[in-house]
Enzyme design. Structure first.
Site, short mmCIF file in Angstrom:
data_model
loop_
_atom_site.label_atom_id
_atom_site.label_comp_id
_atom_site.label_asym_id
_atom_site.label_seq_id
_atom_site.Cartn_x
_atom_site.Cartn_y
_atom_site.Cartn_z
N ASP A 1 -1.10 -2.01 -4.45
CA ASP A 1 -1.59 -0.63 -4.30
C ASP A 1 -0.43 0.36 -4.34
O ASP A 1 -0.20 1.12 -3.38
CB ASP A 1 -2.42 -0.47 -3.02
CG ASP A 1 -3.91 -0.63 -3.28
OD1 ASP A 1 -4.28 -1.05 -4.40
OD2 ASP A 1 -4.71 -0.36 -2.37
N ARG B 1 -13.58 30.20 7.25
CA ARG B 1 -13.93 29.49 8.48
C ARG B 1 -15.13 30.09 9.20
O ARG B 1 -16.06 29.37 9.60
CB ARG B 1 -12.71 29.48 9.41
CG ARG B 1 -12.94 28.81 10.76
CD ARG B 1 -11.75 29.06 11.67
NE ARG B 1 -11.96 28.51 13.00
CZ ARG B 1 -11.46 27.35 13.44
NH1 ARG B 1 -10.73 26.62 12.63
NH2 ARG B 1 -11.68 26.94 14.66
N ARG C 1 -11.37 23.84 4.48
CA ARG C 1 -10.28 24.59 5.11
C ARG C 1 -9.99 25.95 4.48
O ARG C 1 -9.19 26.71 5.02
CB ARG C 1 -9.00 23.75 5.11
CG ARG C 1 -9.16 22.38 5.73
CD ARG C 1 -9.72 22.45 7.13
NE ARG C 1 -8.78 22.99 8.09
CZ ARG C 1 -8.98 23.07 9.40
NH1 ARG C 1 -10.15 22.68 9.89
NH2 ARG C 1 -8.07 23.58 10.19
N HIS D 1 -3.71 -4.31 1.52
CA HIS D 1 -5.10 -3.89 1.34
C HIS D 1 -5.75 -3.36 2.61
O HIS D 1 -6.35 -2.28 2.58
CB HIS D 1 -5.95 -5.02 0.75
CG HIS D 1 -7.35 -4.59 0.39
ND1 HIS D 1 -7.63 -3.51 -0.42
CD2 HIS D 1 -8.57 -5.10 0.73
CE1 HIS D 1 -8.94 -3.38 -0.57
NE2 HIS D 1 -9.53 -4.32 0.13
N ASP E 1 0.82 -1.22 0.00
CA ASP E 1 0.00 0.00 0.00
C ASP E 1 0.85 1.27 0.00
O ASP E 1 0.71 2.15 0.85
CB ASP E 1 -0.96 -0.03 1.18
CG ASP E 1 -1.98 -1.16 1.06
OD1 ASP E 1 -3.02 -0.94 0.41
OD2 ASP E 1 -1.70 -2.26 1.56
N ASP F 1 -7.35 2.19 -10.83
CA ASP F 1 -7.96 3.52 -10.75
C ASP F 1 -7.84 4.27 -12.08
O ASP F 1 -8.54 5.27 -12.29
CB ASP F 1 -7.31 4.33 -9.64
CG ASP F 1 -7.73 3.87 -8.26
OD1 ASP F 1 -8.75 3.16 -8.16
OD2 ASP F 1 -7.05 4.20 -7.28
N GLN G 1 -4.21 -2.37 5.20
CA GLN G 1 -3.31 -1.31 5.65
C GLN G 1 -3.18 -1.27 7.17
O GLN G 1 -3.27 -0.21 7.79
CB GLN G 1 -3.76 0.04 5.09
CG GLN G 1 -3.71 0.09 3.58
CD GLN G 1 -4.15 1.42 2.97
OE1 GLN G 1 -4.84 1.46 1.97
NE2 GLN G 1 -3.72 2.52 3.57
N HIS H 1 0.78 3.72 -2.18
CA HIS H 1 -0.12 4.84 -2.45
C HIS H 1 0.61 6.14 -2.77
O HIS H 1 0.33 7.20 -2.20
CB HIS H 1 -1.09 5.04 -1.29
CG HIS H 1 -2.14 3.98 -1.21
ND1 HIS H 1 -3.05 3.76 -2.22
CD2 HIS H 1 -2.42 3.05 -0.25
CE1 HIS H 1 -3.84 2.75 -1.88
NE2 HIS H 1 -3.48 2.29 -0.70
N ASN I 1 -6.13 -3.27 -5.84
CA ASN I 1 -7.32 -2.70 -6.47
C ASN I 1 -7.07 -1.30 -7.04
O ASN I 1 -7.64 -0.91 -8.06
CB ASN I 1 -8.49 -2.67 -5.49
CG ASN I 1 -8.19 -1.92 -4.21
OD1 ASN I 1 -7.46 -2.42 -3.35
ND2 ASN I 1 -8.74 -0.72 -4.05
N HIS I 2 -6.18 -0.53 -6.39
CA HIS I 2 -5.92 0.83 -6.88
C HIS I 2 -5.07 0.83 -8.15
O HIS I 2 -4.93 1.89 -8.76
CB HIS I 2 -5.27 1.66 -5.79
CG HIS I 2 -6.25 2.20 -4.79
ND1 HIS I 2 -7.13 3.21 -5.07
CD2 HIS I 2 -6.51 1.83 -3.51
CE1 HIS I 2 -7.88 3.47 -4.02
NE2 HIS I 2 -7.52 2.63 -3.05
N HIS J 1 -3.24 -8.99 -2.25
CA HIS J 1 -3.85 -7.70 -1.90
C HIS J 1 -5.32 -8.00 -1.58
O HIS J 1 -6.21 -7.74 -2.38
CB HIS J 1 -3.73 -6.70 -3.04
CG HIS J 1 -4.06 -5.30 -2.59
ND1 HIS J 1 -3.14 -4.49 -1.96
CD2 HIS J 1 -5.21 -4.59 -2.66
CE1 HIS J 1 -3.71 -3.34 -1.66
NE2 HIS J 1 -4.98 -3.37 -2.07
N ARG K 1 -18.72 27.61 8.70
CA ARG K 1 -19.10 26.89 9.92
C ARG K 1 -20.39 27.43 10.55
O ARG K 1 -20.83 26.91 11.57
CB ARG K 1 -17.97 26.96 10.94
CG ARG K 1 -16.70 26.24 10.49
CD ARG K 1 -15.67 26.16 11.60
NE ARG K 1 -14.48 25.44 11.15
CZ ARG K 1 -13.63 24.82 11.96
NH1 ARG K 1 -13.85 24.80 13.26
NH2 ARG K 1 -12.57 24.20 11.48
#
Length: 584
Positions: free
Chosen positions: A93, A395, A432, A266, A50, A129, A268, A52, A125-126, A231, A399
C-alpha cells in the site's frame, strides 16, 4: 543487503530473547548465540507498511522519508559494525492517501523507496487504485521486486491462468543466511478497487498459494529460512470478522516451522501483543510481536510513523528473535504542564514535543523529493471543475439546514463507483467550508473535506434504516451532528424523535426491503454520537472521491443539488422547521 554506512549510532532497547522456533535437547548443543560463536549468524529485518503517499513529512514534522532514511542508515551502520546485515521490507500500500502523491501516481514514493534501499515489498490492494499500466510503471521504476504469489493473469476470454503477474518470491543472502521472501496480497482486493482495474487479473486464496510457493522454494532453492511479506492484515487470534483472513490465519494454516516470519500490512495497526490481545501501545513503548504456530508476525502501523526493527539470531538451524522495537519517526505529543493541562503558545495553539530523540532529515532524500512536493502543491491549484453558483458549506448554514453542498457530497459518495448506494448520509460537522461560484481546484476539495475519512457503504433492511434515521435525522440543528440527507423522502417528527420514510431512490419504501447508503467512516464508527454500524469501506478518502466526482463533472450546476421542497420535511409540535431544535 544495503551496506551504506553513516556516522553515529542509534541506541536500541533490547528485550529478552523470545521463544525460539523449535528446540534441541542435546546438552552439547549451543543454547545461545554467544555459545554458538561464529556459527551464529545475526541479521536485522527493518520494515514499514501502508505508506499511503506519505513521502513528505506532515505539517507537524512527523514521519517522512527523509527522516526515515536517517534512522535506517544509523541502524544499518550499527548492525554492520556488530557483524550483522540488514534487509528492508515493505508490507505494501504505497499508493493513495495524500494528494501530492496521488496526483503523481506515487512516483515520489517509489523514488524515495529506491533512495532508502528497500529490498522487496508486498503488493497492497491500493496498488490497484489506478489502471494496471500505472502499476506496471511503478514496478519498472522500483529498484526492488514487488512480490505476490497469489496474483495471476487472466486470458483473453477472462479465464484464470497459471501465469503470475509478479514474482512469487525472492531469495536473499543476509549475512550468510539464505532467506526466501514470499509475497501475498489480500483476496479482498478484487472488491476493494474499481473492477475495471483488475478485470485482467485474478486473486487466488493466499492460504493455498503459500503452500504452493513454499513447495516451489524447496524444489528450486537452497534456503535456511522462509519469510513472507504480506498485505493481508493482522487480526488478534485470527478473528477477522468481515475482512478476508489475515496473517494469523495464514500462519495457523501451515505446519509449524514452515514459515518463520510474516512482515505484514493492511490492517494498519502496531502489532504489539500482550496475552494474545493487542497491548495498549504508545509511541516509545516496548513492543512484543505476535507469534503463531512458530511464525513471528510483525506490522509497523502506517504511513512510515514507525520503522520496525527485528534483530534475529540464527544458529543450529533455529531462528531466535533477540529483540524487537517499533521506532517512532518524529512523532509528536501535546506538551503538558505540571497540572496535566495542554500548554498553548502565544496564538493559543497547542505546543507539541517530539517523542524520543528528534531524527534529522537526510539532506539527499530531502533534495530529491522536494521538487515532487513542490509540484504536488502546484497540482493542488489546477482547475478540476467549475460551479455556476455558490455551493453552501458555511458553518452557520450547513449545520442548520439542508444545503446544495451537503446534498452534492451525499450524491458524490453514494454514486462513487465502489459504493452505488440508494441514499447518502453526511454529517454537517464534516463539511468545513463553502465552494464559491467559479473554478474548483483540488485545494478547494481539501478545504471542504480535510479529515481524510473513508467513504463507506452500509446495507440495512427498511426497519433498520428507520431505526438508524430515528437517531441520525433528529440530531440537533446547529450542531455538527445535523445530517445532510440525499435522495430520500421523509418527514422527521422532532418531538416524537422518529421519521416517516416514504421513498428511497425512487423505490418507495418497505420495512422488509433492503437499502444501502453512503456514510463516512467517522460517522459509521460512532462519531457525533451516531449509531455504530457495520459498513463496507472503500478505503478511499472522502476528498479523493469528491475530486473524482468533480473531474467527472467539469461543469456543476448548483441548482441540481438544491434541496427539493417537500422531500425532506422537519416538523416540531405541528410546525415545520429546518431541523430539530435543541429542546427535543
Amino acid at each position: 543487503m544495503k551496506k551504506t554506512l553513516l556516522k553515529g549510532l542509534v541506541a536500541t532497547a533490547v528485550m529478552g530473547a523470545l521463544t525460539a522456533c523449535g528446540s534441541d535437547n542435546d546438552d552439547n548443543t549451543p543454547k545461545t548465540c554467544a555459545e554458538a560463536g561464529d556459527a551464529c549468524k545475526t541479521f536485522t529485518v527493518l520494515h514499514t507498511n501502508d505508506n499511503h503517499g506519505r513521502f513528505w513529512e506532515n505539517s507537524n514534522g512527523e514521519y517522512g522519508m527523509a527522516a526515515r532514511m536517517t534512522l535506517i542508515e544509523q541502524i544499518r551502520a550499527e548492525v554492520e559494525s556488530a557483524g550483522g546485515e540488514t534487509i528492508l521490507l515493505s508490507g505494501g500500500d504505497i499508493n493513495t492517501g495524500v494528494p501530492e502523491s496521488d496526483m503523481q501516481d506515487a512516483v515520489p514514493d517509489f523514488v524515495g523507496m529506491n533512495l532508502l534501499g528497500y529490498d522487496a515489498m508486498a503488493i497492497g490492494n491500493h496498488e490497484f487504485d489506478n489502471e494496471l499500466s500505472v502499476l506496471d510503471m511503478q514496478a519498472k521504476l522500483a529498484d526492488f521486486p514487488m512480490l505476490a504469489a497469489n496474483i495471476y493473469h487472466k486470458d483473453a476470454d477472462g479465464k484464470e491462468t497459471d501465469e503470475r503477474y509478479f514474482d512469487p518470491y525472492k531469495v536473499f543472502d543476509v549475512n550468510g543466511v539464505k532467506i526466501a521472501v514470499i509475497g501475498l496480497t489480500t483476496k479482498d482486493t478484487a472488491k476493494l478497487v474499481n473492477p475495471d482495474n483488475v478485470a485482467k487479473i485474478h486473486f487466488a486464496d493466499p492460504e493455498k498459494e503459500i503452500v504452493k510457493a513454499i513447495a516451489e522454494v524447496k524444489a528450486n532453492e537452497n534456503v535456511d529460512l522462509i519469510f513472507a511479506t504480506t498485505h493481508m492484515g493482522h487480526y488478534a487470534d485470527g478473528k477477522h470478522g468481515s475482512e478476508a483472513p489475515g496473517d494469523v490465519t495464514l500462519a495457523r494454516s501451515l505446519e509449524a516451522g514452515q514459515l518463520n516470519a510474516i512482515i505484514g500490512g493492511h490492517s494498519q495497526n502496531p502489532v504489539c501483543m500482550e496475552g494474545g490481545e493487542y497491548a495498549d501501545f504508545n509511541p516509545g513503548d516496548e513492543c512484543k510481536p505476535d507469534q503463531q504456530n512458530g511464525t513471528y508476525i510483525m506490522q509497523a502501523h502506517e504511513w512510515g510513523k514507525y520503522v520496525g526493527r527485528a534483530d534475529f539470531e540464527y544458529f543450529n538451524g533455529q531462528l531466535q528473535l533477540a529483540s524487537y522495537k517499533l521506532i517512532p519517526i518524529n512523532l509528536k505529543t501535546k506538551l503538558k504542564d505540571e497540572n496535566g493541562d495542554t500548554v498553548k503558545d502565544e496564538n493559543g495553539n497547542s505546543v507539541y514535543v517530539t517523542i524520543g530523540e528528534e531524527i534529522a532529515a537526510d539532506p539527499v532524500v530531502t533534495a530529491v523529493l522536494k521538487p515532487f512536493q513542490d509540484q504536488g502543491q502546484e497540482l493542488l491549484d489546477e482547475v478540476i471543475s467549475e460551479t455556476d453558483a455558490k455551493l453552501e458549506g458555511d458553518r452557520d448554514v450547513v449545520r442548520s439546514e439542508q444545503t446544495n453542498l451537503g446534498h452534492l457530497l451525499g450524491h458524490a459518495y453514494r454514486t462513487f463507483n465502489l459504493v452505488n448506494a440508494d441514499f447518502g448520509v453526511m454529517n454537517s460537522g464534516g463539511v468545513r467550508d463553502s465552494i464559491p461560484a467559479g473554478t474548483i481546484t483540488y485545494r478547494d476539495v481539501l478545504t471542504v473535506q480535510p479529515f481524510g475519512n473513508f467513504v463507506t457503504k452500509a446495507t440495512m433492511t427498511g426497519a433498520e434504516v428507520k431505526d438508524y434515521l430515528n437517531v441520525v435525522a433528529t440530531k440537533t440543528a446547529g450542531s455538527g451532528a445535523y445530517a445532510q440527507l440525499d435522495n430520500i423522502s421523509m418527514t422527521v417528527d422532532c418531538a416524537a424523535g422518529e421519521v416517516d420514510i416514504t421513498d428511497i431512490n425512487n423505490r418507495g419504501f418497505s420495512l422488509t426491503d433492503t437499502y444501502s447508503f453512503s456514510v463516512i467512516s467517522f460517522s459509521a464508527a460512532g462519531g457525533d454520537d451516531y449509531p455504530v454500524i457495520d459498513v463496507e469501506s472503500t478505503q478511499i478518502t472522502d476528498a479523493a472521491a469528491l475530486r473524482e466526482f468533480f473531474v467527472a463533472n467539469p461543469s456543476v450546476k448548483a441548482a441540481d443539488y438544491a434541496p427539493v421542497p417537500g422531500k425532506l420535511v422537519y416538523m416540531n409540535n405541528g410546525k415545520e422547521v429546518k431541523g430539530c431544535p435543541a429542546s427535543n
